[in-house]
Every structure is written in structure tokens, then in C-alpha cells.
Scaffold this motif. Structure first.
Motif, PDB file in Angstrom:
ATOM      1  N   PRO A   1       0.820  -1.084   0.151  1.00  0.00           N
ATOM      2  CA  PRO A   1      -0.038   0.005  -0.099  1.00  0.00           C
ATOM      3  C   PRO A   1       0.859   1.139  -0.067  1.00  0.00           C
ATOM      4  N   GLU A   2       0.409   2.191  -0.488  1.00  0.00           N
ATOM      5  CA  GLU A   2       1.136   3.644  -0.561  1.00  0.00           C
ATOM      6  C   GLU A   2       1.539   3.976   0.701  1.00  0.00           C
ATOM      7  N   LEU A   3       0.862   3.765   1.863  1.00  0.00           N
ATOM      8  CA  LEU A   3       1.339   4.479   2.870  1.00  0.00           C
ATOM      9  C   LEU A   3       2.542   3.792   3.690  1.00  0.00           C
ATOM     10  N   ASP A   4       2.583   2.473   3.347  1.00  0.00           N
ATOM     11  CA  ASP A   4       3.610   1.452   3.735  1.00  0.00           C
ATOM     12  C   ASP A   4       4.888   2.062   3.070  1.00  0.00           C
ATOM     13  N   ARG A   5       4.701   2.109   1.720  1.00  0.00           N
ATOM     14  CA  ARG A   5       5.799   2.566   0.856  1.00  0.00           C
ATOM     15  C   ARG A   5       6.376   3.751   1.440  1.00  0.00           C
ATOM     16  N   ARG A   6       5.452   4.812   1.676  1.00  0.00           N
ATOM     17  CA  ARG A   6       6.150   6.224   2.251  1.00  0.00           C
ATOM     18  C   ARG A   6       7.021   5.884   3.541  1.00  0.00           C
ATOM     19  N   ILE A   7       6.445   5.181   4.368  1.00  0.00           N
ATOM     20  CA  ILE A   7       6.828   5.113   5.578  1.00  0.00           C
ATOM     21  C   ILE A   7       8.204   4.506   5.457  1.00  0.00           C
TER      22      ILE A   7
END
Length: 106
Positions: A25-31
Motif C-alpha cells: 500500500p502507498e502508506l507503507d511505501r512512504r513510511i
């Protein structure tokens, strides 16, 4: 446990990391990116993304475990003994907690 990867296996490994990363998911990639590519602390990430710091820590652990699990075949590589790789070769060392690039010494 760490494995040392050289040459063509390194390129395959990097491609596998890329493929796994872009399925998250996008949020996991950003973190994960902010922590591992930009060196930000969980506290700094939580402030920049307006998330609870414990959520950031849990997400990082989950991402690291997911990545390590998806790359498990590389930790069992036949190239895991530094004596089989010429000194001075740049290799990717894979560990459950980290992914680092090292130049092997003689």
C-alpha cells in the motif's frame, strides 16, 4: 543470518525488492522509504505523515518482515560465503533487520 549476493544475483535481488515494494500500500511505501532511504526516525515520520508514532513503528516492522520473507530465497543463496567472492566486490548483505551494501575486504 546474512547472505552475501554478488553479480547477476544482485541485480535479480534488486528487481525482486522493487517488485515487492511496489505491491505494498502507498502508506507503507512512504513510511518505509522515509525510514530506509531518507534516514528519518519513526518520530519524524509520524510528524510528517500525521500518524501515531507506534503506528509508524508497527508499519516499519511489518514492512521489514514482509520484505525479508519475500526475499528468503536469497538468504539461502549458494553465494553466501565471502570466501567465494573476490575481495573488493560490492555485495548486498541481507539480514532480517537490515539491507546493506558492503565492500568485502580481503
Amino acid at each position: 543470518m546474512r547472505a552475501v549476493i554478488a553479480g547477476t544475483e544482485r541485480e535479480t535481488l534488486l528487481r525482486e525488492i522493487h517488485n515487492a515494494f511496489f505491491q505494498w500500500p502507498e502508506l507503507d511505501r512512504r513510511i518505509f522509504s522515509q525510514a530506509h532511504y531518507y534516514g528519518q526516525s519513526p518520530e519524524a515520520i509520524s510528524l510528517s505523515l500525521q500518524l501515531d508514532v507506534e503506528e509508524v513503528r508497527a508499519t516499519l516492522k511489518r514492512c521489514e518482515r514482509r520484505l525479508y520473507t519475500s526475499l528468503g530465497s536469497f538468504s539461502k543463496s549458494s553465494c553466501d560465503k565471502p570466501s567465494r567472492i573476490p575481495a573488493g566486490t560490492t555485495c548486498l548483505a541481507i539480514g532480517e533487520q537490515d539491507f546493506e551494501i558492503h565492500a568485502l575486504a580481503s
